[in-house]
Scaffold this motif. Structure first.
Motif: not given
Lengths: 227, 256, 255
Positions: A122, A125, A145
């Motif tokens: 996370q 990203l 990604a």
């Protein structure tokens, strides 16, 4: 004041005004506002260098400090139970100083997502999304990604295809190529793994990984088992 | 024109024969060499760091030199009275200021060019993506910045007649000039009328040096257009001209 | 005939501000003087009497507070008339990084000597002041005497109609003093005007056609050569009778 002197001054003001308004209208300030800089313990360093007009250099020095952090260990006062806890803020520190430092996005996101003792997709990203905002046409960011997304869903093939797209760009860090090669290794796809190591060896940008690439190629070509 | 070229030549000679000037640029060359060592820490981004560090070193040395030299350009001649033999000649004072400034800018530009050549030789073997034309534009923008700062320093030296004060104010304006966009942002966020007025004043009056940092825009997906360079040239010439006009005005009123 | 120098009710007040307080001092007060073309004129006075102030107003380095200073009919400051003026200051304010030849060339160009005549003019004046051999050396390496010679060269290279000298013999040895005297005599022979300041009475009375005495910025005496010629000590007695020290120190009492 003579007429000639006055006329000269007025002309110079006009010239300056033309220049100033032209620059103002054609120049889009490409950086995030100052209050979004993540300086933490490096506040004095970053503000001093940016105020002196060397923003890109400030990002470069931040980049060196990030590499030293990744290579050397923990910062004073850091929570050592959470591996490389400062990696995301340090990465964003670099990219908020220079949002067009694409290598920094790719490297940091790859480390955050794919390194075993970090594994924080996370955060990876988050870094990539910011990178895509400033560099919408730089496809390796999107490809990375996508690879992170597929990796989370244990879809290795799709992840590999996304990373293959990313590594075609010369700016793509060797780290990403190494992650892909290791991915192929884990899947037992030796031909693909060999191709990636040879790609790394042929690229002068990836000098840091050349020794490892030579070893891996030797191992694969001699049919030896991996150490 | 004869007088102007004579002053340019004389100023060039003065700087080239001055040990401090040469020492400063030897230090610059050493800095470039240091960049080669530091850049090794950046691993895959070595070329980028060499590029940024080298251009920064060239600009930084140009800045220190022009501030120091411009602030003392006329003040030293006033102190040791060599100005008497010049001003007792049929030479308009504005021409004196223009000639001395142009000579100073020429000598610093040549030194920056020499540093750029060395920088280029150090960069050449490294794999990099910046074209020669972009590099030259970044270098030219640094020279433009130096010209504006130099003219500002000269005007401030004649206003304050104290070299340390003039240097301090020039460096303050250097910092403000790089902070312009951030100041504008702060002004927009502030509700205080005084703050807004001050910000407006500094944003429009202080030189906006962020426009000159083309080297920082090299990596952005939207580098400046051709029109942008035209406006930058207008801004550079206009602002430098205003500072030299002010310097001439102050100098014309001086008595010796 | 237009006078070379005309001073009409010239006053110069120096204003210095310090911590908000303005202090005024009078450099020159209500000075009226006319110097004819072709004459040798001496300005006598003690230190601080206003001699250098007067010279600087003629050169445009200072502006009169009141009155006008005129050179060859042009009110100063006027850069154009300065091509007719040569200035020899009290000390050699020369750039040390240039060679003697480069310096003379520099001032020759500033004095607007035409390009085609410049080389010849520079070589000729260096020859005249005896500096041809030392011309290629840097001024920073010169002796005091060599400084003085190059200073003379820059003042004369453009063949000025008026030579203004500020205490030209102060600090010079007797040989150098004689050379300055020869220079003044040569200039007079050429029909040039010479205006110089000094406090050396013995030299002034040898070369000058007229003299003026300044005391505390005011003109206190104006004399022609016939008034002191042949009368030993006359000029000195007029001088000592008319000037008083303004430095706040008393006279020596050793008599």
């Amino acid at each position: 004041m003579s007429l000639r002197a006055s006329a000269g001054l007025v002309s110079l003001f006009l010239l300056t005004s033309i220049g100033f308004s032209g620059l103002h209208n054609t120049f889009v300030w490409p950086y995030p506002p100052f209050n979004q800089l993540i300086t933490q313990r490096h506040g004095m360093q970053d503000v001093t260098i940016v105020t002196a007009g060397f923003r890109s250099l400030a990002a470069d020095l931040g980049w060196i400090q990030l590499l030293q952090y990744v290579g050397g260990g923990f910062l004073p006062g850091e929570d050592t139970k959470r591996g490389y806890a400062e990696l995301k803020p340090m990465a964003l520190r670099v990219t908020r100083l220079d949002p067009y430092f694409t290598h920094a996005y790719l490297y940091s996101a790859s480390m955050l997502a794919f390194f075993r003792n970090i594994s924080r997709p996370q955060e990876a990203l988050d870094v990539l999304v910011e990178g895509m905002h400033y560099n919408p046409m730089f496809w390796p960011l999107r490809a990375t990604a996508a690879a992170i997304g597929f990796s989370q869903q244990a879809q290795f093939d799709r992840m590999a295809r996304a990373l293959e797209d990313a590594i075609q760009y010369p700016e793509c860090p060797a780290l990403v190529k190494s992650i892909l090669a290791n991915g192929y290794k884990a899947q037992g796809r030796k031909a693909d793994e060999l191709r990636i190591w040879k790609l790394i060896l042929s690229n002068p940008h990836d000098e840091q990984y050349h020794d490892k690439a030579r070893r891996e190629i030797r191992t694969l070509e001699n049919g030896d088992t991996h150490p | 024109m004869d007088h102007f070229l004579l002053l340019v030549q004389d100023t060039w000679r003065e700087h080239i024969r001055h040990r401090i000037y040469l020492s400063l640029f030897l230090f610059g060359f050493a800095l470039l060499g240091g960049g080669l060592i530091i850049s090794a820490l950046a691993i895959e981004e070595r070329a980028r760091l060499m590029m940024d560090f080298g251009l920064a070193a060239i600009e930084f040395l140009g800045l220190i030199t022009i501030v120091f030299v411009s602030v003392n350009l006329v003040l030293t001649e006033m102190e040791n009275r060599t100005l008497y033999l010049i001003l007792s000649r049929p030479l308009p004072r504005g021409l004196y200021i223009a000639g001395r400034f142009a000579g100073t800018l020429l000598s610093i530009t040549v030194a920056m060019a020499a540093m750029a050549v060395l920088h280029g030789l150090l960069l050449w073997p490294l794999p990099h993506t910046i074209s020669l034309s972009h590099y030259l534009m970044a270098w030219a923008c640094a020279v433009g910045k130096i010209a504006v700062v130099g003219s500002l320093a000269l005007a401030l030296s004649l206003f304050s007649t104290s070299a340390p004060t003039a240097m301090t104010f020039t460096l303050f304006l250097w910092a403000i000039g790089h902070f312009s966009e951030e100041l504008k942002f702060l002004g927009q966020k502030s509700a205080n009328a005084l703050v807004k007025t001050l910000v407006w004043f500094f944003y429009h009056v202080a030189p906006n040096f962020s426009y000159f940092n083309y080297r920082d825009f090299l990596y952005s997906p939207h580098p400046p257009s051709g029109a942008w360079f035209f406006y930058l040239a207008c801004y550079t010439v206009g602002y430098t001209g205003i500072c030299l006009w002010v310097a001439t005005f102050l100098f014309s009123r001086k008595e010796f | 005939m237009t006078p070379a120098i005309q001073l009409d009710n010239v006053t110069k007040i120096y204003r210095r501000s310090h911590l908000g307080r303005v202090k005024e001092s009078v450099g020159v007060s209500d000075l009226t003087l006319e110097i004819r073309a072709g004459e040798v004129f001496g300005l006598l006075g003690l230190n601080g009497s206003g001699k250098t102030t007067t010279l600087k107003m003629l050169l445009g380095l200072l502006r009169p507070t009141q009155g006008t200073a005129t050179l060859f009919g042009r009110v100063m400051p006027d850069p154009e008339v300065l091509r007719k003026i040569g200035y020899l200051p009290d000390a050699a304010y020369l750039p040390k990084y240039l060679t003697g030849e480069e310096a003379v060339w520099f001032y020759a160009t500033l004095s607007q000597i035409p390009k085609q005549k410049r080389r010849a003019a520079v070589e000729a004046i260096l020859e005249k002041v005896g500096m041809t051999a030392a011309a290629k050396k840097k001024i920073g390496d010169y002796s005091k005497g060599m400084f003085q010679r190059i200073s003379m060269a820059q003042a004369l290279v453009h063949d000025p109609e008026l030579l203004i000298m500020d205490e030209p013999i102060t600090g010079l040895d007797p040989l150098a003093v004689r050379e300055v005297r020869q220079l003044v005599a040569w200039l007079k022979q050429q029909g040039r005007t010479v205006f110089f300041s000094s406090h050396d009475i013995s030299e002034v009375e040898k070369v000058c056609d007229r003299i003026a005495i300044l005391a505390n910025g005011k003109l206190v005496a104006l004399m022609e050569q016939k008034e002191w010629a042949g009368q030993e000590g006359k000029l000195e007695s007029v001088f000592t009778a008319t000037v008083k020290r303004s430095e706040g120190i008393g006279a020596l009492k050793f008599s």
